[in-house]
Scaffold this motif. Structure first.
Motif: not given
Length: 282
Positions: A36-37, A218-221
């Motif tokens: 992800y991110g 997609e940009n998950s932290t």
């Protein structure tokens, strides 16, 4: 609500092997792909650890392969009891799952030890679902699975934990919904159950579970991670069904991680949307 979250102990050798054999090595999957991110959450910084900090047991999720109970019409000279005696210790056993539901949760369990185990497994799934992050749905779940005299107490305790700030900390919007373009994953998968104490109208049941928790995008932290834990529920027979009186949780037992490559955010999101859960039975 009775809470308990004590890490399980594990006997490991100096080289990381179990039992001090000096021969076990653990390979961890390559996570240099999507993840992800770019976040790589350690155990201590996971959302589940955060949940422990705020003093609430949030059960995680997934799905247990529902067992084939056998064909009632099949012929054979052996009795039902003899067939059970020949099965593996880990084979599914007991009654078929219930046919009825209340608020979308299986209900109407047998007034027996097996019925209590089935109830505990299904309640673990409900309490570990993403619905628990929505106030209206959470109250509906609690009213269904908690003994009537304890519902108000459970609601108050969980309301103090599932705050707007808490939701933001796990990557959600303040109202508990997932941000646009992200899929929130919260699933619990019962692996097995056992009764540790029982009487005619009470039972203490332990449920060994695997869980998933995180935000796929997609940009998950806060990528979706897995965990293992054991839930202990004290149940009572009331109103013609088993209901939860107290509920506690502790870590483990967890298996050695395999060499599985972490899925991408798209793969996880698609899996969550396409693979439904099951009704569980002992």
């Amino acid at each position: 609500m009775s809470l308990g979250d004590e890490p399980g102990d594990g006997a490991r050798g100096d080289d990381g092997g179990y039992g001090g054999s000096g021969q076990t090595r653990t390979r961890y999957p390559d996570r240099t792909g999507d993840v992800y991110g770019g976040a790589r959450r350690g155990r201590g910084s996971s959302s589940r650890s955060l949940i422990t900090v705020v003093g609430v047991v949030v059960l995680l999720i997934a799905a247990i392969a529902f067992a084939n109970r056998g064909d009632d019409s099949s012929s054979g000279s052996g009795s039902g009891n003899s067939d059970k005696a020949k099965t593996s210790p880990t084979a599914a056993s007991g009654e078929r799952p219930v046919d009825s539901k209340a608020a979308g949760i299986p209900a109407g369990f047998a007034h027996s030890a097996q019925g209590a185990q089935s109830a505990a497994a299904n309640y673990a799934v409900a309490l570990g679902s993403a619905d628990m992050f929505n106030k209206a749905r959470r109250d509906q779940i609690l009213a269904t699975v908690i003994t009537p005299s304890r519902v108000t107490e459970f609601e108050a305790t969980l309301d103090q934990a599932y705050t707007p700030q808490f939701n933001k900390n796990v990557g959600l919007n303040e109202d508990g919904s997932a941000p646009q373009g992200y899929t929130f994953v919260s699933r619990t998968s019962p692996i097995g159950t056992k009764v540790t104490e029982s009487s005619s109208d009470t039972a203490t049941v332990e449920v060994w579970c695997g869980g998933l928790l995180g935000l796929a995008g997609e940009n998950s932290t806060n990528p979706v991670t897995s965990s293992w834990f054991t839930i202990t529920m004290k149940l009572e027979w009331t109103g013609g069904d088993w209901k939860i009186v107290t509920h506690t949780q502790k870590d483990g037992p967890a298996p050695v991680p395999g060499d599985d490559k972490a899925a991408t955010s798209d793969e996880i999101s698609k899996a969550v949307e396409e693979y439904g859960g099951f009704t569980y039975a002992r």
